[in-house]
Design a protein around this motif. Structure first.
Motif, PDB file in Angstrom:
ATOM      1  N   THR A  18      15.946  -1.286  30.061  1.00  0.00           N
ATOM      2  CA  THR A  18      14.894  -2.286  30.285  1.00  0.00           C
ATOM      3  C   THR A  18      15.194  -3.119  31.534  1.00  0.00           C
ATOM      4  OG1 THR A  18      16.050  -3.739  28.717  1.00  0.00           O
ATOM      5  CG2 THR A  18      14.213  -2.455  27.872  1.00  0.00           C
ATOM      6  N   LEU A  19      16.471  -3.434  31.728  1.00  0.00           N
ATOM      7  CA  LEU A  19      16.841  -4.144  32.962  1.00  0.00           C
ATOM      8  C   LEU A  19      16.684  -3.223  34.167  1.00  0.00           C
ATOM      9  CD1 LEU A  19      20.020  -6.121  31.833  1.00  0.00           C
ATOM     10  CD2 LEU A  19      17.720  -7.003  32.195  1.00  0.00           C
ATOM     11  N   GLY A  20      17.046  -1.931  33.975  1.00  0.00           N
ATOM     12  CA  GLY A  20      16.931  -0.994  35.091  1.00  0.00           C
ATOM     13  C   GLY A  20      15.503  -0.799  35.554  1.00  0.00           C
ATOM     14  N   TYR A  21      14.545  -0.809  34.634  1.00  0.00           N
ATOM     15  CA  TYR A  21      13.138  -0.679  35.020  1.00  0.00           C
ATOM     16  C   TYR A  21      12.740  -1.820  35.950  1.00  0.00           C
ATOM     17  CZ  TYR A  21      11.165   3.171  32.271  1.00  0.00           C
ATOM     18  OH  TYR A  21      10.818   4.414  31.803  1.00  0.00           O
ATOM     19  N   ILE A  22      13.065  -3.030  35.544  1.00  0.00           N
ATOM     20  CA  ILE A  22      12.614  -4.198  36.309  1.00  0.00           C
ATOM     21  C   ILE A  22      13.386  -4.321  37.617  1.00  0.00           C
ATOM     22  CG2 ILE A  22      12.426  -6.704  36.265  1.00  0.00           C
ATOM     23  CD1 ILE A  22      12.043  -6.497  33.235  1.00  0.00           C
ATOM     24  N   ILE A  23      14.721  -4.165  37.564  1.00  0.00           N
ATOM     25  CA  ILE A  23      15.523  -4.314  38.776  1.00  0.00           C
ATOM     26  C   ILE A  23      15.237  -3.188  39.765  1.00  0.00           C
ATOM     27  CG2 ILE A  23      17.887  -4.303  39.662  1.00  0.00           C
ATOM     28  CD1 ILE A  23      18.736  -5.695  37.087  1.00  0.00           C
ATOM     29  N   GLY A  24      15.147  -1.953  39.264  1.00  0.00           N
ATOM     30  CA  GLY A  24      14.922  -0.825  40.179  1.00  0.00           C
ATOM     31  C   GLY A  24      13.585  -0.857  40.859  1.00  0.00           C
ATOM     32  N   GLU A  25      12.600  -1.477  40.290  1.00  0.00           N
ATOM     33  CA  GLU A  25      11.253  -1.510  40.867  1.00  0.00           C
ATOM     34  C   GLU A  25      10.986  -2.750  41.701  1.00  0.00           C
ATOM     35  OE1 GLU A  25       8.904   0.864  37.239  1.00  0.00           O
ATOM     36  OE2 GLU A  25       8.703  -1.312  37.507  1.00  0.00           O
ATOM     37  N   SER A  26      11.718  -3.832  41.468  1.00  0.00           N
ATOM     38  CA  SER A  26      11.287  -5.113  42.038  1.00  0.00           C
ATOM     39  C   SER A  26      12.368  -5.855  42.816  1.00  0.00           C
ATOM     40  CB  SER A  26      10.785  -6.032  40.906  1.00  0.00           C
ATOM     41  OG  SER A  26       9.803  -5.367  40.138  1.00  0.00           O
ATOM     42  N   THR A  27      13.523  -5.261  43.030  1.00  0.00           N
ATOM     43  CA  THR A  27      14.593  -5.932  43.772  1.00  0.00           C
ATOM     44  C   THR A  27      15.162  -4.989  44.827  1.00  0.00           C
ATOM     45  OG1 THR A  27      16.255  -5.214  42.169  1.00  0.00           O
ATOM     46  CG2 THR A  27      15.235  -7.366  41.808  1.00  0.00           C
ATOM     47  N   PRO A  28      15.771  -5.523  45.864  1.00  0.00           N
ATOM     48  CA  PRO A  28      16.414  -4.662  46.876  1.00  0.00           C
ATOM     49  C   PRO A  28      17.610  -3.931  46.271  1.00  0.00           C
ATOM     50  CG  PRO A  28      16.055  -6.871  47.730  1.00  0.00           C
ATOM     51  CD  PRO A  28      15.786  -6.936  46.246  1.00  0.00           C
ATOM     52  N   THR A  29      17.710  -2.631  46.537  1.00  0.00           N
ATOM     53  CA  THR A  29      18.807  -1.820  46.012  1.00  0.00           C
ATOM     54  C   THR A  29      19.427  -1.008  47.138  1.00  0.00           C
ATOM     55  OG1 THR A  29      17.305   0.000  45.466  1.00  0.00           O
ATOM     56  CG2 THR A  29      17.749  -1.627  43.728  1.00  0.00           C
ATOM     57  N   ILE A  30      20.676  -0.568  46.900  1.00  0.00           N
ATOM     58  CA  ILE A  30      21.380   0.249  47.891  1.00  0.00           C
ATOM     59  C   ILE A  30      20.672   1.585  48.074  1.00  0.00           C
ATOM     60  CG2 ILE A  30      23.562   1.417  48.378  1.00  0.00           C
ATOM     61  CD1 ILE A  30      24.963  -0.778  46.833  1.00  0.00           C
ATOM     62  N   THR A  31      20.097   2.092  47.018  1.00  0.00           N
ATOM     63  CA  THR A  31      19.454   3.401  47.079  1.00  0.00           C
ATOM     64  C   THR A  31      18.316   3.428  48.084  1.00  0.00           C
ATOM     65  OG1 THR A  31      19.987   3.728  44.739  1.00  0.00           O
ATOM     66  CG2 THR A  31      18.311   5.161  45.700  1.00  0.00           C
ATOM     67  N   TYR A  32      17.563   2.334  48.189  1.00  0.00           N
ATOM     68  CA  TYR A  32      16.402   2.295  49.073  1.00  0.00           C
ATOM     69  C   TYR A  32      16.665   1.391  50.285  1.00  0.00           C
ATOM     70  CZ  TYR A  32      13.872   4.607  45.315  1.00  0.00           C
ATOM     71  OH  TYR A  32      13.457   5.521  44.364  1.00  0.00           O
ATOM     72  N   GLY A  33      17.910   1.293  50.698  1.00  0.00           N
ATOM     73  CA  GLY A  33      18.230   0.557  51.921  1.00  0.00           C
ATOM     74  C   GLY A  33      17.964  -0.918  51.807  1.00  0.00           C
ATOM     75  N   MET A  34      18.172  -1.465  50.651  1.00  0.00           N
ATOM     76  CA  MET A  34      18.002  -2.896  50.375  1.00  0.00           C
ATOM     77  C   MET A  34      16.564  -3.374  50.594  1.00  0.00           C
ATOM     78  SD  MET A  34      20.965  -3.482  49.322  1.00  0.00           S
ATOM     79  CE  MET A  34      20.798  -5.221  48.986  1.00  0.00           C
ATOM     80  N   ASP A  35      15.631  -2.446  50.554  1.00  0.00           N
ATOM     81  CA  ASP A  35      14.220  -2.814  50.630  1.00  0.00           C
ATOM     82  C   ASP A  35      13.621  -2.740  49.226  1.00  0.00           C
ATOM     83  OD1 ASP A  35      14.275  -3.166  53.366  1.00  0.00           O
ATOM     84  OD2 ASP A  35      13.809  -1.041  53.752  1.00  0.00           O
ATOM     85  N   ILE A  36      12.578  -3.511  49.019  1.00  0.00           N
ATOM     86  CA  ILE A  36      11.868  -3.479  47.736  1.00  0.00           C
ATOM     87  C   ILE A  36      10.962  -2.264  47.732  1.00  0.00           C
ATOM     88  CG2 ILE A  36      10.253  -4.672  46.220  1.00  0.00           C
ATOM     89  CD1 ILE A  36      11.272  -7.289  47.330  1.00  0.00           C
ATOM     90  N   HIS A  37      11.308  -1.303  46.963  1.00  0.00           N
ATOM     91  CA  HIS A  37      10.560  -0.057  46.899  1.00  0.00           C
ATOM     92  C   HIS A  37       9.698  -0.087  45.645  1.00  0.00           C
ATOM     93  CE1 HIS A  37       9.908   4.085  48.165  1.00  0.00           C
ATOM     94  NE2 HIS A  37       9.956   4.439  46.886  1.00  0.00           N
ATOM     95  N   HIS A  38       8.443   0.226  45.787  1.00  0.00           N
ATOM     96  CA  HIS A  38       7.505   0.079  44.689  1.00  0.00           C
ATOM     97  C   HIS A  38       7.206   1.395  43.967  1.00  0.00           C
ATOM     98  CE1 HIS A  38       6.606  -4.161  45.254  1.00  0.00           C
ATOM     99  NE2 HIS A  38       6.542  -3.925  46.565  1.00  0.00           N
ATOM    100  N   THR A  39       8.055   2.390  44.143  1.00  0.00           N
ATOM    101  CA  THR A  39       7.914   3.600  43.342  1.00  0.00           C
ATOM    102  C   THR A  39       8.241   3.253  41.900  1.00  0.00           C
ATOM    103  OG1 THR A  39       8.534   4.989  45.213  1.00  0.00           O
ATOM    104  CG2 THR A  39       8.726   5.960  43.005  1.00  0.00           C
TER     105      THR A  39
END
Length: 291
Positions: free
Chosen positions: A164-185
């Motif tokens: 449940t945390l991964g859904y929200i964090i992965g969709e709405s926060t900067p991550t290393i996977t997407y170059g610290m950009d907010i990716h809306h996939t």
């Protein structure tokens, strides 16, 4: 009826009839005296019979009472002598009951298996539903099967809480996977987009943690029945507590275990809802809520 013949006017009687009357008078007197005697005897007998109703009991009953009391006096010491034997029997029964409870399994984190309780007394049944098992998974199940079901529930609950945390964090926060950009996939479509160099360490960490859990709680194949938890293993207690949050007392541990179970159950429902919602409209969780 006898008195009127005596009330005769004597001056009307002829002198020649006096001897006859005198003899009749004496016979009447004798008759009256007999009647009076009979009446006295009748009255006396009635009085005696009435008095007998208030007489005390006969001595025969007293003798029976005495004999009964003697028997009770003789049997009383026997009861006193048998008292230690009864106490010994009670202790033996209690010992057998303790052995039966102990035979189910050792006490783990303050929990002692009790066959008289749902799920052998494991925590997790709270108001308003209490013990809730509508499909009867735990009905007539042995202790090992119940512990395996609880292991599956608590581990899936922990994974769901992270999901449940991964859904929200992965969709709405900067991550290393997407170059610290907010990716809306949406999260359902992110795994195919993640490079293998990122997924490999991720899956390796999962495999190592699962291997540690298996060696801690499960019987090795070939050393016992398959899919069997160790007798000394409490479901979910993999001895990983770096922050020292595990309570020491039995009541406190039961309370924390119940809280973890309830949060895990809610997270499993939430994760399933997140997945279904994204598949229906193709929007992220926070995006679907207007954020």
């Amino acid at each position: 009826y006898l008195l009127p013949p005596l009330l005769i006017n004597l001056h009307t009687i002829h002198p020649s009839t006096l001897p006859l009357l005198c003899s009749q008078s004496s016979s009447h007197r004798n008759y009256h005296s007999k009647i009076y005697s009979i009446m006295k005897l009748a009255i006396l007998s009635v009085t005696i019979s009435a008095a007998c109703a208030f007489a005390p009991s006969t001595p025969a009953f007293t003798g029976s009472a005495l004999r009964m009391s003697e028997q009770e006096t003789e049997t009383a010491p026997t009861a006193v002598v048998n008292a230690p034997a009864a106490a010994a029997n009670g202790e033996a029964v209690a010992a057998v009951a303790v052995e039966e409870v102990a035979a189910l399994g050792p006490t783990l984190n303050g929990w002692t298996p009790d066959a008289a309780l749902p799920c052998y007394g494991l925590p997790g049944a709270i108001a308003p539903l209490g013990f809730f098992d509508p499909l009867g998974f735990s009905k007539d199940a042995e202790l090992g099967a119940v512990k395996r079901l609880r292991e599956a529930e608590i581990m899936h609950g922990r994974v769901a809480m992270m999901a449940t945390l991964g859904y929200i964090i992965g969709e709405s926060t900067p991550t290393i996977t997407y170059g610290m950009d907010i990716h809306h996939t949406i999260a359902n479509n992110q795994i195919p987009e993640i490079p293998g160099t990122v997924l490999f360490p991720f899956f390796l960490a999962i495999n190592i943690s699962e291997a540690i859990r298996a060696s801690t709680g499960w019987v090795e194949p070939g050393l016992g029945p398959l899919f069997t938890l160790r007798e000394t293993y409490y479901p979910g207690d993999i001895r990983f507590d770096p922050l020292g949050l595990k309570p020491k007392g039995a009541v406190e541990f039961d309370n924390m275990q119940t809280k973890e179970l309830n949060n895990g159950r809610l997270a499993m429902i939430a994760a399933a809802g997140f997945c279904a919602q994204e598949q229906i409209n193709g929007q992220g969780i926070l995006e679907n809520l207007g954020f």
